[in-house]
Design an enzyme around this catalytic site. Structure first.
Site, mmCIF file in Angstrom:
data_model
loop_
_atom_site.group_PDB
_atom_site.id
_atom_site.type_symbol
_atom_site.label_atom_id
_atom_site.label_comp_id
_atom_site.label_asym_id
_atom_site.label_seq_id
_atom_site.Cartn_x
_atom_site.Cartn_y
_atom_site.Cartn_z
ATOM 1 N N LYS A 172 0.853 -1.193 0.000
ATOM 2 C CA LYS A 172 0.000 0.000 0.000
ATOM 3 C C LYS A 172 0.886 1.239 0.000
ATOM 4 O O LYS A 172 1.973 1.220 0.572
ATOM 5 C CB LYS A 172 -0.845 0.022 1.267
ATOM 6 C CG LYS A 172 -2.083 -0.831 1.164
ATOM 7 C CD LYS A 172 -2.984 -0.486 2.318
ATOM 8 C CE LYS A 172 -4.099 -1.496 2.446
ATOM 9 N NZ LYS A 172 -4.754 -1.388 3.723
ATOM 10 N N HIS A 179 0.858 7.062 3.149
ATOM 11 C CA HIS A 179 0.105 8.308 3.093
ATOM 12 C C HIS A 179 0.640 9.235 4.181
ATOM 13 O O HIS A 179 1.597 8.894 4.883
ATOM 14 C CB HIS A 179 -1.395 8.056 3.207
ATOM 15 C CG HIS A 179 -1.785 7.350 4.468
ATOM 16 N ND1 HIS A 179 -1.764 7.976 5.691
ATOM 17 C CD2 HIS A 179 -2.167 6.078 4.682
ATOM 18 C CE1 HIS A 179 -2.132 7.107 6.604
ATOM 19 N NE2 HIS A 179 -2.385 5.948 6.035
ATOM 20 N N HIS A 212 1.471 8.070 7.735
ATOM 21 C CA HIS A 212 2.665 7.267 7.980
ATOM 22 C C HIS A 212 3.875 8.129 8.286
ATOM 23 O O HIS A 212 4.787 7.713 8.983
ATOM 24 C CB HIS A 212 2.980 6.397 6.762
ATOM 25 C CG HIS A 212 2.028 5.268 6.590
ATOM 26 N ND1 HIS A 212 1.211 5.139 5.499
ATOM 27 C CD2 HIS A 212 1.744 4.221 7.392
ATOM 28 C CE1 HIS A 212 0.470 4.052 5.630
ATOM 29 N NE2 HIS A 212 0.763 3.489 6.777
HETATM 30 N N1 ARG Z 1 0.410 -1.892 10.269
HETATM 31 C C1 ARG Z 1 -0.501 -1.251 11.148
HETATM 32 C C2 ARG Z 1 -1.309 -0.196 10.406
HETATM 33 O O1 ARG Z 1 -0.835 0.357 9.427
HETATM 34 C C3 ARG Z 1 0.160 -0.573 12.303
HETATM 35 C C4 ARG Z 1 0.982 -1.491 13.167
HETATM 36 C C5 ARG Z 1 1.209 -0.923 14.518
HETATM 37 N N2 ARG Z 1 2.080 -1.715 15.323
HETATM 38 C C6 ARG Z 1 1.718 -2.808 15.989
HETATM 39 N N3 ARG Z 1 2.636 -3.423 16.688
HETATM 40 N N4 ARG Z 1 0.499 -3.227 16.007
HETATM 41 O O2 ARG Z 1 -2.399 0.107 10.826
#
Ligand code: ARG
Length: 564
Positions: free
Chosen positions: A125, A128, A131
């Site tokens: 993805k 954006h 991030h």
């Molecule tokens: N990949 C997830 C997202 O973009 C965030 C991950 C956050 N970190 C975790 N350890 N859950 O929503």
């Protein structure tokens, strides 16, 4: 000389109280005419049973003279301490110039491992604007911890597992274009992913297809595995380009897929500890006592989910890094998720759950755009950064058309402007983008601070570096002394930013130094200093100021430019 410690030592000895406790009460007054340090007597009046004003007078009378201070006065409930200015200025400037890039550093964290998880983007993805928040906030915290002597470990917990990959695989098999994938991988993956959601709205069976392909992936079926690996590899390559542009790095990319084979142990332990309950076919940990909805560990179809992988990850991290703190820099909307995970760990009997911290942050908004990934209606981060660079280049073309390395400068200043905007306010606050404000050379912006730095550099280029012969007691004008006082605070500011996990404290500080520097620069004509010694002393003050601006900016992830 640590003035605060000296004051605390003297007061503690006289009052027969704990020095650390006193140390914490010592303040820096907002204005220098109230002293350079102050001690409020309110707290003491509870135990000494006299009014704070009388206590202040009593202490002042009895302290006598203190080395390093030229005056001590009792004013109302405060005792105000005035440092010996000449000595102070000399000490601060020498320290900065000696320690250079290390100025502000400490060894507070020696021997302690701190995990900072940031970015944690979902592969396949586009990045954006949200991030960028986690990435730059985390990058800054990572640097701050390192600077204070901690062993910081930066983890990018990639979102590289879950049902969405079943959907993506289905979508790519049906609508994918190999050539487009090679050329612009993320755009192509995103295109088919968006299409999947459009089609699924018309035909809900597609969701089952997505689940089926994810199951095949989990079971290690070659076709799904191969596609998934390819998606991941291509995504990481593109991410890497962005990380280079932003100048951020990570020590580990262990993401969700890394934990797929590490979940069973946790699930077994939850069962052994009788924390797992069946609920509508799913297995959950009830958190009723904690006033939270249950933490789902296994879905009705047996698939594990996000929280299960986070549980596996937290145990893996404890085992691997024996962390002192385990920090997650993740958006506000995941607050409940982290509470559930940490509470589950606590219920399992591990008190170190309290060392796990969710560092949350607000939303990023554009006044004229709405953001949603599924519908494909997003502001791509790379586009935004390149826009910042080109807008900055236009400004430079206008202001300094003959600048040599314009492109390089525009890159540092343009990206710096965006990053600065993110880290300027307390992280919980939402950010509303405003190009004009963000790129302005005036006001509280990245370009303002970087321009201040470049201006200082140009003074040094014009007037030379000065000689070794200096006399800092010549730098006692208000503007000079105030600037030096700012410089002296750096380490304290860094510690505060660390304690509160708020890089904005450092951002604010570099703004304050820049303001103090510009006041000094406007008030005092360095080249007209009436003797060589004053001139050299001032040039050293310029050098020291630039060094502190540079160190501060580096902690929030910005670079300086010598000319702009
Ligand atoms: N990949 C997830 C997202 O973009 C965030 C991950 C956050 N970190 C975790 N350890 N859950 O929503």
């Amino acid at each position: 000389m640590n003035y605060r410690n000296i004051i605390a030592g003297k007061l503690a000895a006289y009052l027969n109280l704990d020095e650390d406790m006193i140390n914490k009460l010592v303040e820096v007054p907002p204005k220098s005419d109230m002293g350079d340090f102050a001690f409020p007597c309110f707290q003491l009046s509870k135990t000494i049973k006299k009014s704070p004003n009388l206590i202040a007078i009593d202490i002042k009378e009895n302290l006598g003279c203190i080395d390093g201070f030229e005056k001590i006065e009792a004013l109302g409930p405060y005792i105000n301490f005035f440092v010996s200015k000449g000595e102070f200025v000399k000490e601060v400037i020498n320290k900065v110039l000696e320690e250079k890039d290390d100025y502000g550093h400490s060894n507070d964290g020696a021997g302690k491992n701190v995990i900072v998880e940031y970015c944690s983007a979902n592969i396949a993805k586009p990045f954006h604007v949200g991030h960028l928040f986690t990435t730059m906030l985390g990058n800054s915290l990572y640097k701050i911890f390192k600077f204070q002597g901690y062993n910081a470990i930066g983890i990018n917990h990639l979102g590289d597992w879950g049902t969405q990959f079943g959907k993506l695989i289905y979508a790519y098999i049906h609508w994918g274009d190999e050539e487009a994938l090679e050329k612009e991988p993320i755009k192509e993956m995103f295109r088919v992913y968006v299409k999947f959601h459009e089609e699924a709205e018309k035909n809900p069976c597609l969701d089952d297809e997505g689940r089926r392909h994810f199951k095949l992936l989990e079971d290690g079926n070659p076709i799904e595995m191969e596609l998934w690996s390819k998606f991941k590899e291509l995504s990481l390559k593109e991410f890497d380009r962005l990380f280079k542009l932003l100048n951020v790095s990570f020590d580990s990319f262990d993401g969700e897929s890394f934990y797929t084979d590490k979940m069973d142990t946790v699930i077994r332990e939850l069962e052994d500890k009788e924390l797992l309950t069946e609920s509508n076919g799913a297995k959950v940990v009830f958190l009723d006592e904690e006033n939270m909805p249950p933490c789902i560990i296994k879905k009705a179809d047996g698939a594990t989910i996000y929280a299960t992988r986070d549980l596996a990850a937290v145990f893996y991290r404890k085992k691997t890094y024996d962390f002192y703190k385990n920090i997650y820099v993740v958006a506000k909307d995941q607050t409940l998720h982290f509470k559930q995970v940490f509470t589950t760990v606590k219920k399992m009997g591990y008190d170190w759950a309290d060392d796990c911290i969710h560092v949350s942050f607000g939303l990023v908004r554009f006044p004229d755009k709405k953001l949603s990934t599924r519908k494909g209606n997003v502001v791509f981060l790379e586009d935004l950064l390149y826009e910042a660079i080109s807008k900055t280049e236009e400004i430079i073309n206008d202001k300094n058309p003959n600048l040599e390395n314009k492109k390089e400068v525009a890159k540092k200043v343009g990206i710096g402007a965006v990053v600065f905007t993110y880290l300027k306010n307390s992280r919980e606050r939402d950010i509303v983008f405003d190009w004009n404000e963000m790129l302005s050379f005036e006001g509280e912006t990245g370009p303002y601070v970087q321009y201040t730095y470049a201006r200082g550099k140009s003074i040094l280029r014009k007037l030379g570096e000065g000689t070794d012969e200096v006399n800092y007691s010549k730098l006692l004008s208000n503007e000079e002394f105030e600037l030096v006082k700012q410089l002296s605070k750096f380490n304290e500011v860094v510690k505060q930013a660390l304690d509160k996990l708020q890089p904005s404290i450092i951002t604010r500080y570099v703004i304050d130094i820049s303001k103090a520097f510009n006041k000094f620069y406007t008030a005092i004509n360095i080249s007209n200093s009436h003797d060589e010694i004053s001139r050299s002393s001032r040039l050293n003050l310029v050098k020291a100021s630039l060094q502190v601006i540079k160190n501060g900016l580096s902690l929030i992830g910005l670079e300086t430019v010598d000319e702009m």
